[in-house]
Scaffold this active site. Structure first.
Site, PDB file in Angstrom:
ATOM      1  N   ASP A 105      -3.588  43.086 -17.969  1.00  0.00           N
ATOM      2  CA  ASP A 105      -3.099  42.272 -19.435  1.00  0.00           C
ATOM      3  C   ASP A 105      -3.528  42.645 -20.397  1.00  0.00           C
ATOM      4  O   ASP A 105      -3.061  42.399 -21.821  1.00  0.00           O
ATOM      5  CB  ASP A 105      -3.258  40.829 -18.978  1.00  0.00           C
ATOM      6  CG  ASP A 105      -1.992  40.888 -17.334  1.00  0.00           C
ATOM      7  OD1 ASP A 105      -1.531  41.137 -17.776  1.00  0.00           O
ATOM      8  OD2 ASP A 105      -2.783  39.708 -16.582  1.00  0.00           O
ATOM      9  N   GLY A 106      -4.917  42.833 -19.961  1.00  0.00           N
ATOM     10  CA  GLY A 106      -5.956  43.027 -21.434  1.00  0.00           C
ATOM     11  C   GLY A 106      -5.397  43.993 -22.059  1.00  0.00           C
ATOM     12  O   GLY A 106      -5.135  43.755 -23.410  1.00  0.00           O
TER      13      GLY A 106
ATOM     14  N   ALA B  10      -2.310  31.898 -17.056  1.00  0.00           N
ATOM     15  CA  ALA B  10      -4.023  32.662 -17.897  1.00  0.00           C
ATOM     16  C   ALA B  10      -4.850  31.029 -17.934  1.00  0.00           C
ATOM     17  O   ALA B  10      -4.821  30.588 -17.425  1.00  0.00           O
ATOM     18  CB  ALA B  10      -3.847  32.967 -19.194  1.00  0.00           C
ATOM     19  N   TYR B  11      -5.556  31.358 -19.083  1.00  0.00           N
ATOM     20  CA  TYR B  11      -6.911  30.439 -18.903  1.00  0.00           C
ATOM     21  C   TYR B  11      -6.756  28.968 -18.962  1.00  0.00           C
ATOM     22  O   TYR B  11      -7.218  28.349 -18.506  1.00  0.00           O
ATOM     23  CB  TYR B  11      -7.429  31.055 -20.644  1.00  0.00           C
ATOM     24  CG  TYR B  11      -8.092  29.935 -21.439  1.00  0.00           C
ATOM     25  CD1 TYR B  11      -9.799  29.551 -20.142  1.00  0.00           C
ATOM     26  CD2 TYR B  11      -9.490  30.165 -22.057  1.00  0.00           C
ATOM     27  CE1 TYR B  11     -10.987  28.870 -20.603  1.00  0.00           C
ATOM     28  CE2 TYR B  11     -10.416  29.825 -22.641  1.00  0.00           C
ATOM     29  CZ  TYR B  11     -10.824  29.368 -21.784  1.00  0.00           C
ATOM     30  OH  TYR B  11     -12.271  28.894 -21.836  1.00  0.00           O
TER      31      TYR B  11
ATOM     32  N   ALA C  19     -13.038  20.124 -20.603  1.00  0.00           N
ATOM     33  CA  ALA C  19     -14.190  19.615 -20.639  1.00  0.00           C
ATOM     34  C   ALA C  19     -14.630  18.070 -21.808  1.00  0.00           C
ATOM     35  O   ALA C  19     -15.301  17.833 -22.159  1.00  0.00           O
ATOM     36  CB  ALA C  19     -16.342  19.765 -21.045  1.00  0.00           C
TER      37      ALA C  19
HETATM   38  P1  NAP Z   1      -9.379  39.211 -20.159  1.00  0.00           P
HETATM   39  O1  NAP Z   1     -11.180  39.946 -18.751  1.00  0.00           O
HETATM   40  O2  NAP Z   1      -8.877  40.348 -20.184  1.00  0.00           O
HETATM   41  O3  NAP Z   1      -8.757  38.324 -18.533  1.00  0.00           O
HETATM   42  C1  NAP Z   1      -8.464  37.216 -17.883  1.00  0.00           C
HETATM   43  C2  NAP Z   1      -7.907  37.471 -16.680  1.00  0.00           C
HETATM   44  O4  NAP Z   1      -6.815  36.591 -17.537  1.00  0.00           O
HETATM   45  C3  NAP Z   1      -7.318  38.771 -16.146  1.00  0.00           C
HETATM   46  O5  NAP Z   1      -7.544  38.953 -14.873  1.00  0.00           O
HETATM   47  C4  NAP Z   1      -5.938  39.070 -17.298  1.00  0.00           C
HETATM   48  O6  NAP Z   1      -5.749  40.135 -16.562  1.00  0.00           O
HETATM   49  C5  NAP Z   1      -6.116  37.577 -17.279  1.00  0.00           C
HETATM   50  N1  NAP Z   1      -4.643  37.793 -17.896  1.00  0.00           N
HETATM   51  C6  NAP Z   1      -3.961  36.980 -18.935  1.00  0.00           C
HETATM   52  N2  NAP Z   1      -3.478  37.140 -19.569  1.00  0.00           N
HETATM   53  C7  NAP Z   1      -2.815  36.552 -18.793  1.00  0.00           C
HETATM   54  C8  NAP Z   1      -1.191  35.738 -18.492  1.00  0.00           C
HETATM   55  N3  NAP Z   1      -0.436  35.501 -19.338  1.00  0.00           N
HETATM   56  N4  NAP Z   1      -0.935  35.411 -17.524  1.00  0.00           N
HETATM   57  C9  NAP Z   1      -1.418  35.125 -15.826  1.00  0.00           C
HETATM   58  N5  NAP Z   1      -3.071  35.991 -15.939  1.00  0.00           N
HETATM   59  C10 NAP Z   1      -3.354  36.869 -17.833  1.00  0.00           C
HETATM   60  O7  NAP Z   1     -10.093  38.263 -20.613  1.00  0.00           O
HETATM   61  P2  NAP Z   1     -10.741  38.229 -22.283  1.00  0.00           P
HETATM   62  O8  NAP Z   1     -10.270  39.685 -22.944  1.00  0.00           O
HETATM   63  O9  NAP Z   1     -11.573  36.721 -23.001  1.00  0.00           O
HETATM   64  O10 NAP Z   1      -8.690  37.360 -22.337  1.00  0.00           O
HETATM   65  C11 NAP Z   1      -7.811  37.683 -22.707  1.00  0.00           C
HETATM   66  C12 NAP Z   1      -6.899  36.866 -22.177  1.00  0.00           C
HETATM   67  O11 NAP Z   1      -8.012  36.285 -20.735  1.00  0.00           O
HETATM   68  C13 NAP Z   1      -6.549  35.061 -23.074  1.00  0.00           C
HETATM   69  O12 NAP Z   1      -5.263  35.634 -23.659  1.00  0.00           O
HETATM   70  C14 NAP Z   1      -7.330  33.895 -21.932  1.00  0.00           C
HETATM   71  O13 NAP Z   1      -5.941  33.604 -21.598  1.00  0.00           O
HETATM   72  C15 NAP Z   1      -7.353  34.901 -20.540  1.00  0.00           C
HETATM   73  N6  NAP Z   1      -8.664  34.159 -20.151  1.00  0.00           N
HETATM   74  C16 NAP Z   1      -8.615  33.542 -19.153  1.00  0.00           C
HETATM   75  C17 NAP Z   1      -9.839  32.759 -18.851  1.00  0.00           C
HETATM   76  C18 NAP Z   1      -9.995  32.294 -17.643  1.00  0.00           C
HETATM   77  O14 NAP Z   1      -8.821  32.346 -16.419  1.00  0.00           O
HETATM   78  N7  NAP Z   1     -11.242  31.350 -17.495  1.00  0.00           N
HETATM   79  C19 NAP Z   1     -11.142  32.606 -19.573  1.00  0.00           C
HETATM   80  C20 NAP Z   1     -11.380  33.894 -20.849  1.00  0.00           C
HETATM   81  C21 NAP Z   1     -10.186  34.380 -20.776  1.00  0.00           C
HETATM   82  P3  NAP Z   1      -5.741  41.486 -16.134  1.00  0.00           P
HETATM   83  O15 NAP Z   1      -6.966  41.381 -14.952  1.00  0.00           O
HETATM   84  O16 NAP Z   1      -4.698  42.536 -15.586  1.00  0.00           O
HETATM   85  O17 NAP Z   1      -6.179  42.340 -17.060  1.00  0.00           O
END
Ligand code: NAP
Length: 268
Positions: free
Chosen positions: A52-53, A166-167, A189
């Site tokens: 996804d990244g 996602a987040y 929070a």
């Molecule tokens: P990242 O390491 O690229 O992504 C974090 C996780 O979120 C990875 O496992 C990624 O999948 C997954 N992801 C991304 N988009 C998704 C979606 N639409 N549905 C389900 N899972 C999804 O993190 P980053 O570069 O900081 O940010 C990229 C995205 O990650 C952000 O848009 C955000 O939504 C998400 N994120 C999540 C958290 C959390 O859950 N605590 C924290 C920060 C960001 P892959 O393993 O395939 O890359």
């Protein structure tokens, strides 16, 4: 004149992605397609290889191009991806015979105004407004110009239906069926005490809602915006206005795609 059928292949530098791209290129050329050397805005399809990244990176790097896009998952989760590397042959067969549909996804857009100018930011998953340097953030939130509340806490996450998995999901927001084109505001929070009152659950708004956030500064420049994981810092933000974009991301979906099957496969 022979019609050029151009395909963009975008991939990260992991060995499995490079190998997958090489196999895919060979197959596409055999089928009469041309592979763009640099990214081509005249292409009929973008194939993004990675997780996804990588998918998010490609959308942002090429500025949300008006070209159908599909992912091949060589990453961790791969929620955006539709195809695995061992399914390339059957994917190409389905693509060539038109056995697919286009699902249009709406990104969220923010207009970020500072004391000097306004800047645009966009996210297909979400835009987060949060305190910088671990400070509590205080801000007023208005919906279609009606003041809803003064929020205090770590921040808010404004997610699209696409970003609901996602987040947004990690911070207690709801999963949303992609047939609903909504905006979800999920508190991070939230403080809910006699001193501060903030909403504690996510709130879901219809498509055309405009959400305005006005930070109340106790520390200068103490907020940060994060769109799809990328931080943006601007001095003296006075207002952030968010709404779903008119621009669409055109996801190429194979005919048997089912969102809830994917949720079960990836999450449960
Ligand atoms: P990242 O390491 O690229 O992504 C974090 C996780 O979120 C990875 O496992 C990624 O999948 C997954 N992801 C991304 N988009 C998704 C979606 N639409 N549905 C389900 N899972 C999804 O993190 P980053 O570069 O900081 O940010 C990229 C995205 O990650 C952000 O848009 C955000 O939504 C998400 N994120 C999540 C958290 C959390 O859950 N605590 C924290 C920060 C960001 P892959 O393993 O395939 O890359």
């Amino acid at each position: 004149m022979v019609e050029r059928k151009i395909i963009n292949i975008v991939y990260n530098d992991a060995k499995t992605s490079v190998d997958t791209a090489s196999y895919l290129k060979t197959k596409l050329i055999q089928l009469g397609f041309e592979i763009a050397v640099d990214f081509s805005y005249d292409a009929e399809l973008i194939i993004c290889i990675g997780g996804d990244g990588s998918f998010l990176g490609a959308l942002h790097k090429y500025n949300f191009p008006d070209i159908p896009i599909i992912g091949i998952n060589t990453g961790h989760l791969g929620f955006f991806a539709e195809v695995n590397p061992d399914e390339i042959d059957s994917f190409l067969e389905k693509y060539v015979s038109g056995d697919y549909f286009i699902e249009e996804l709406s990104p969220i857009e923010a207009t970020i105004c500072t004391r000097n100018n306004c800047i645009e930011a966009r996210g297909i998953n979400e835009i987060v407004i949060k305190g910088d340097k671990s400070r509590t953030i205080h801000m007023t939130i208005s919906v279609n110009n009606h003041l809803i509340q003064k929020f205090s806490g770590d921040g808010i996450l404004v997610a699209t239906s696409t970003g609901s998995t996602a987040y947004n999901y990690s911070v207690g927001g709801s999963l949303v069926d992609p047939k609903l084109n909504i905006v979800q505001v999920t508190p991070l929070a939230p403080i809910n005490t006699n001193a501060y009152r903030s909403f504690t659950s996510s709130v879901i708004f219809p498509t055309e809602t405009i959400i305005k956030v006005n930070p109340e500064y106790r520390f200068e420049n103490s907020i940060v915006l994060v769109s799809d994981g990328v931080e943006h810092r601007y001095a003296g933000i006075t207002e952030v206005s968010l709404q779903l974009s008119e621009l669409k991301v055109k996801m190429l979906r194979l005919k048997d795609f089912n969102f809830w099957s994917k949720v079960i496969q990836k999450f449960l």
